[in-house]
Design a protein around this motif. Structure first.
Motif, PDB file in Angstrom:
ATOM      1  N   PRO A 113       0.802  -1.230   0.000  1.00  0.00           N
ATOM      2  CA  PRO A 113       0.000   0.000   0.000  1.00  0.00           C
ATOM      3  C   PRO A 113       0.833   1.278   0.000  1.00  0.00           C
ATOM      4  O   PRO A 113       0.512   2.223  -0.701  1.00  0.00           O
ATOM      5  CB  PRO A 113      -0.827  -0.094   1.286  1.00  0.00           C
ATOM      6  N   LEU A 114       1.892   1.303   0.802  1.00  0.00           N
ATOM      7  CA  LEU A 114       2.715   2.520   0.854  1.00  0.00           C
ATOM      8  C   LEU A 114       4.150   2.109   1.140  1.00  0.00           C
ATOM      9  O   LEU A 114       4.554   1.994   2.302  1.00  0.00           O
ATOM     10  CB  LEU A 114       2.183   3.468   1.936  1.00  0.00           C
ATOM     11  N   ASP A 115       4.882   1.872   0.083  1.00  0.00           N
ATOM     12  CA  ASP A 115       6.262   1.433   0.262  1.00  0.00           C
ATOM     13  C   ASP A 115       7.164   2.623   0.594  1.00  0.00           C
ATOM     14  O   ASP A 115       7.007   3.701   0.027  1.00  0.00           O
ATOM     15  CB  ASP A 115       6.778   0.750  -1.009  1.00  0.00           C
ATOM     16  N   GLY A 116       8.080   2.373   1.519  1.00  0.00           N
ATOM     17  CA  GLY A 116       9.012   3.443   1.919  1.00  0.00           C
ATOM     18  C   GLY A 116       8.335   4.450   2.830  1.00  0.00           C
ATOM     19  O   GLY A 116       8.755   5.602   2.907  1.00  0.00           O
ATOM     20  N   ALA A 117       7.275   4.005   3.548  1.00  0.00           N
ATOM     21  CA  ALA A 117       6.474   4.947   4.346  1.00  0.00           C
ATOM     22  C   ALA A 117       7.312   5.700   5.384  1.00  0.00           C
ATOM     23  O   ALA A 117       6.972   6.826   5.755  1.00  0.00           O
ATOM     24  CB  ALA A 117       5.325   4.212   5.025  1.00  0.00           C
ATOM     25  N   SER A 118       8.415   5.094   5.805  1.00  0.00           N
ATOM     26  CA  SER A 118       9.240   5.790   6.818  1.00  0.00           C
ATOM     27  C   SER A 118       9.860   7.064   6.228  1.00  0.00           C
ATOM     28  O   SER A 118      10.339   7.923   6.960  1.00  0.00           O
ATOM     29  CB  SER A 118      10.317   4.856   7.348  1.00  0.00           C
ATOM     30  N   ASN A 119       9.841   7.185   4.903  1.00  0.00           N
ATOM     31  CA  ASN A 119      10.379   8.401   4.264  1.00  0.00           C
ATOM     32  C   ASN A 119       9.445   9.602   4.358  1.00  0.00           C
ATOM     33  O   ASN A 119       9.850  10.723   4.061  1.00  0.00           O
ATOM     34  CB  ASN A 119      10.666   8.133   2.780  1.00  0.00           C
ATOM     35  N   ILE A 120       8.179   9.338   4.754  1.00  0.00           N
ATOM     36  CA  ILE A 120       7.209  10.427   4.830  1.00  0.00           C
ATOM     37  C   ILE A 120       7.697  11.498   5.809  1.00  0.00           C
ATOM     38  O   ILE A 120       7.563  12.680   5.559  1.00  0.00           O
ATOM     39  CB  ILE A 120       5.840   9.898   5.335  1.00  0.00           C
ATOM     40  N   LYS A 269      20.679  -8.653  10.291  1.00  0.00           N
ATOM     41  CA  LYS A 269      19.810  -9.160  11.367  1.00  0.00           C
ATOM     42  C   LYS A 269      20.496 -10.240  12.170  1.00  0.00           C
ATOM     43  O   LYS A 269      20.356 -10.318  13.382  1.00  0.00           O
ATOM     44  CB  LYS A 269      18.536  -9.766  10.744  1.00  0.00           C
ATOM     45  N   ASP A 270      21.181 -11.124  11.450  1.00  0.00           N
ATOM     46  CA  ASP A 270      21.782 -12.280  12.106  1.00  0.00           C
ATOM     47  C   ASP A 270      23.176 -12.490  11.489  1.00  0.00           C
ATOM     48  O   ASP A 270      23.279 -12.784  10.295  1.00  0.00           O
ATOM     49  CB  ASP A 270      20.876 -13.506  11.844  1.00  0.00           C
ATOM     50  N   PRO A 271      24.237 -12.334  12.298  1.00  0.00           N
ATOM     51  CA  PRO A 271      25.595 -12.447  11.738  1.00  0.00           C
ATOM     52  C   PRO A 271      25.890 -13.820  11.145  1.00  0.00           C
ATOM     53  O   PRO A 271      26.878 -13.991  10.430  1.00  0.00           O
ATOM     54  CB  PRO A 271      26.504 -12.156  12.935  1.00  0.00           C
ATOM     55  N   LYS A 272      25.006 -14.806  11.446  1.00  0.00           N
ATOM     56  CA  LYS A 272      25.286 -16.159  10.927  1.00  0.00           C
ATOM     57  C   LYS A 272      24.426 -16.498   9.713  1.00  0.00           C
ATOM     58  O   LYS A 272      24.584 -17.537   9.091  1.00  0.00           O
ATOM     59  CB  LYS A 272      25.018 -17.182  12.025  1.00  0.00           C
ATOM     60  N   LYS A 273      23.455 -15.632   9.415  1.00  0.00           N
ATOM     61  CA  LYS A 273      22.509 -16.004   8.346  1.00  0.00           C
ATOM     62  C   LYS A 273      22.259 -14.828   7.401  1.00  0.00           C
ATOM     63  O   LYS A 273      21.978 -13.717   7.850  1.00  0.00           O
ATOM     64  CB  LYS A 273      21.185 -16.412   9.025  1.00  0.00           C
ATOM     65  N   LEU A 274      22.379 -15.122   6.109  1.00  0.00           N
ATOM     66  CA  LEU A 274      22.099 -14.080   5.110  1.00  0.00           C
ATOM     67  C   LEU A 274      20.588 -13.865   5.008  1.00  0.00           C
ATOM     68  O   LEU A 274      19.835 -14.828   4.864  1.00  0.00           O
ATOM     69  CB  LEU A 274      22.592 -14.526   3.730  1.00  0.00           C
ATOM     70  N   ASP A 275      20.158 -12.608   5.103  1.00  0.00           N
ATOM     71  CA  ASP A 275      18.734 -12.291   4.972  1.00  0.00           C
ATOM     72  C   ASP A 275      18.564 -11.254   3.884  1.00  0.00           C
ATOM     73  O   ASP A 275      19.407 -10.375   3.722  1.00  0.00           O
ATOM     74  CB  ASP A 275      18.207 -11.655   6.266  1.00  0.00           C
ATOM     75  N   ALA A 276      17.431 -11.339   3.191  1.00  0.00           N
ATOM     76  CA  ALA A 276      17.125 -10.300   2.205  1.00  0.00           C
ATOM     77  C   ALA A 276      16.049  -9.408   2.798  1.00  0.00           C
ATOM     78  O   ALA A 276      15.333  -9.817   3.712  1.00  0.00           O
ATOM     79  CB  ALA A 276      16.659 -10.938   0.913  1.00  0.00           C
ATOM     80  N   LYS A 277      15.903  -8.192   2.289  1.00  0.00           N
ATOM     81  CA  LYS A 277      14.905  -7.281   2.853  1.00  0.00           C
ATOM     82  C   LYS A 277      13.635  -7.158   1.996  1.00  0.00           C
ATOM     83  O   LYS A 277      12.531  -7.091   2.517  1.00  0.00           O
ATOM     84  CB  LYS A 277      15.518  -5.890   3.029  1.00  0.00           C
ATOM     85  N   LEU A 278      13.799  -7.116   0.697  1.00  0.00           N
ATOM     86  CA  LEU A 278      12.649  -6.747  -0.137  1.00  0.00           C
ATOM     87  C   LEU A 278      11.712  -7.929  -0.387  1.00  0.00           C
ATOM     88  O   LEU A 278      12.152  -9.073  -0.517  1.00  0.00           O
ATOM     89  CB  LEU A 278      13.133  -6.138  -1.450  1.00  0.00           C
ATOM     90  N   HIS A 279      10.429  -7.623  -0.424  1.00  0.00           N
ATOM     91  CA  HIS A 279       9.414  -8.666  -0.612  1.00  0.00           C
ATOM     92  C   HIS A 279       9.346  -9.104  -2.079  1.00  0.00           C
ATOM     93  O   HIS A 279       9.264  -8.248  -2.967  1.00  0.00           O
ATOM     94  CB  HIS A 279       8.037  -8.137  -0.212  1.00  0.00           C
ATOM     95  N   LEU A 280       9.331 -10.419  -2.272  1.00  0.00           N
ATOM     96  CA  LEU A 280       9.242 -10.939  -3.637  1.00  0.00           C
ATOM     97  C   LEU A 280       7.910 -10.553  -4.290  1.00  0.00           C
ATOM     98  O   LEU A 280       7.865 -10.053  -5.408  1.00  0.00           O
ATOM     99  CB  LEU A 280       9.411 -12.469  -3.616  1.00  0.00           C
ATOM    100  N   LEU A 281       6.796 -10.793  -3.564  1.00  0.00           N
ATOM    101  CA  LEU A 281       5.479 -10.678  -4.201  1.00  0.00           C
ATOM    102  C   LEU A 281       5.067  -9.251  -4.535  1.00  0.00           C
ATOM    103  O   LEU A 281       4.398  -9.030  -5.549  1.00  0.00           O
ATOM    104  CB  LEU A 281       4.393 -11.287  -3.301  1.00  0.00           C
ATOM    105  N   VAL A 282       5.421  -8.294  -3.676  1.00  0.00           N
ATOM    106  CA  VAL A 282       4.865  -6.954  -3.890  1.00  0.00           C
ATOM    107  C   VAL A 282       5.927  -5.884  -4.154  1.00  0.00           C
ATOM    108  O   VAL A 282       5.588  -4.712  -4.295  1.00  0.00           O
ATOM    109  CB  VAL A 282       3.969  -6.514  -2.707  1.00  0.00           C
ATOM    110  N   GLU A 283       7.194  -6.293  -4.179  1.00  0.00           N
ATOM    111  CA  GLU A 283       8.233  -5.312  -4.510  1.00  0.00           C
ATOM    112  C   GLU A 283       9.019  -5.823  -5.726  1.00  0.00           C
ATOM    113  O   GLU A 283       8.965  -5.220  -6.799  1.00  0.00           O
ATOM    114  CB  GLU A 283       9.129  -5.055  -3.291  1.00  0.00           C
ATOM    115  N   ALA A 284       9.694  -6.958  -5.547  1.00  0.00           N
ATOM    116  CA  ALA A 284      10.574  -7.436  -6.629  1.00  0.00           C
ATOM    117  C   ALA A 284       9.796  -7.863  -7.882  1.00  0.00           C
ATOM    118  O   ALA A 284      10.117  -7.432  -8.997  1.00  0.00           O
ATOM    119  CB  ALA A 284      11.427  -8.586  -6.112  1.00  0.00           C
TER     120      ALA A 284
END
Ligand code: AHM
Ligand code: MG
Length: 347
Positions: A113-120, A269-284
């Motif tokens: 609905p509002l991506d990047g809302a923290s930029n408001i 987030k976790d020094p032992k595990k690679l994490d991605a941030k962006l959502h596949l379904l509604v961003e990528a």
């Protein structure tokens, strides 16, 4: 000639008579919701001018309220329409079923609905992103399976950018079209027909990545960003560096000016595990379809985003998106350098 969004979609439909009138209705409902969100966003960014309201600048709380407003507006505009069998929006734990009091329809909508809302709260552009699929499941009520389709199966994808002007950019699989909201008459007017990433220019294209995440990247990503930002070869491409932290704004600028947006997985987030941030379904996925239709490409780094089969609603993905040559250069760099880096311990 001035072409409104509705005029344009009707003209497009004549070229593809197999598409139903329901699809036109769906896009117009999305556009209507977007206008309402644009109006609220504009009010939020004028708060600092209206000091009399008692607030110097919009706050984080304002941005969260706007996010909720945007979500509710899209749901209210679309749930009763009889066009959808199921919906899902970013961060929802489950799919959103159409209330039994409303008719259902053949389409599935995933949206942010509002991506990047923290930029408001710092008055930077934000956006809404949408992705439309056809129903796969049988019966009136859709389910998870309908929402979890690969990007390649999208019948339409688009975004709205709320900025100095509001723009709606969409593709239904036959080119990318951009419309600017005329604030006086409240209509989206076709201003960017047949959008394409511009030709790669040696020193003019954009490179967008959050370099603040550098300490959390794996060695390969560091090596790539080092190479781009500290060019050594004589004929190496030199980019302009631009990053707002608002995906729609970053993608939109790169679509108009050419270049690359990168959000790799990291160990933040976790020094032992690679994490991605962006959502596949509604961003990528939706931006990937737009990129491809505009002559560009989107990749996880090793796989085309449009071919990724989602397994969960809130699935995240690394994203490399932009001009085709730049994305492929990244993929080749990673492939070639992986050979020499694999024997290194993780940094
Ligand atoms: P959101 O969906 O919570 O708004 O987060 C997504 C945003 C994207 O718009 C942007 O590309 C990314 O997060 C920026 O993240 P960062 O601040 O880590 O660079
Ligand atoms: Mg988002």
């Amino acid at each position: 000639m001035l072409v409104t969004l509705s005029r344009h979609i009707i003209d497009q439909q004549r070229k593809f008579p197999q598409t139903s009138g329901k699809f036109i209705e769906l896009l117009l409902q999305i556009a209507m919701a977007a206008k309402m969100v644009a109006y609220e966003v504009r009010k939020a960014s004028i708060l600092d001018v209206l000091g009399a309201l008692g607030k110097a600048t919009p706050t984080l709380e304002d941005s969260q309220k706007l996010d909720t407003f945007a979500r509710q507006t899209f749901v209210k505009a679309l749930e009763p329409s009889g066009l959808l069998c199921v919906m899902w929006y970013e961060e929802a734990e489950n799919v959103i079923h159409i209330s039994p009091q409303f008719p259902t329809g053949p389409y599935v909508l995933n949206f942010d609905p509002l991506d990047g809302a923290s930029n408001i709260d710092v008055n930077v552009s934000v956006g809404s992103i949408f992705s439309i699929h056809r129903q796969l499941s049988k019966g009136e009520k859709g389910n998870d399976k309908d929402c979890l389709q690969p990007g390649r199966k999208q019948v339409c994808a688009g975004y709205i950018i709320y900025s100095t002007s509001t723009m709606l950019v969409y593709t239904a699989g036959s080119g990318v079209y951009g419309f600017t909201l005329h604030p006086g008459i409240g209509e989206f007017i076709l201003t960017h027909p047949e959008m394409k990433f511009p030709q790669v220019k040696k020193n003019r294209n954009i490179f967008s990545v959050n370099v603040g995440n550098y300490p959390y990247w794996e060695a390969l990503t560091k090596r790539y960003v080092d190479a781009v930002m500290h060019p050594t070869a004589k004929n190496q491409k030199i980019y302009k560096y631009r990053y707002t932290g608002s995906l729609v704004a970053d993608f939109h600028r790169n679509l108009l000016q050419g270049g690359l947006f990168l959000y790799p997985a990291d160990y933040k987030k976790d020094p032992k595990k690679l994490d991605a941030k962006l959502h596949l379904l509604v961003e990528a996925s939706p931006l990937a379809l737009i990129a491809e239709q505009a002559g560009g490409k989107a990749s996880t780094g090793s796989e085309n985003i449009l071919d990724v089969q989602p397994v969960s609603l809130n699935q995240r993905t690394p994203l490399v998106i932009g001009s085709k040559e730049d994305v492929e250069h990244y993929e080749n760099f990673i492939r070639e350098n992986a050979r020499t880096l694999f024997s290194f311990p993780k940094e």
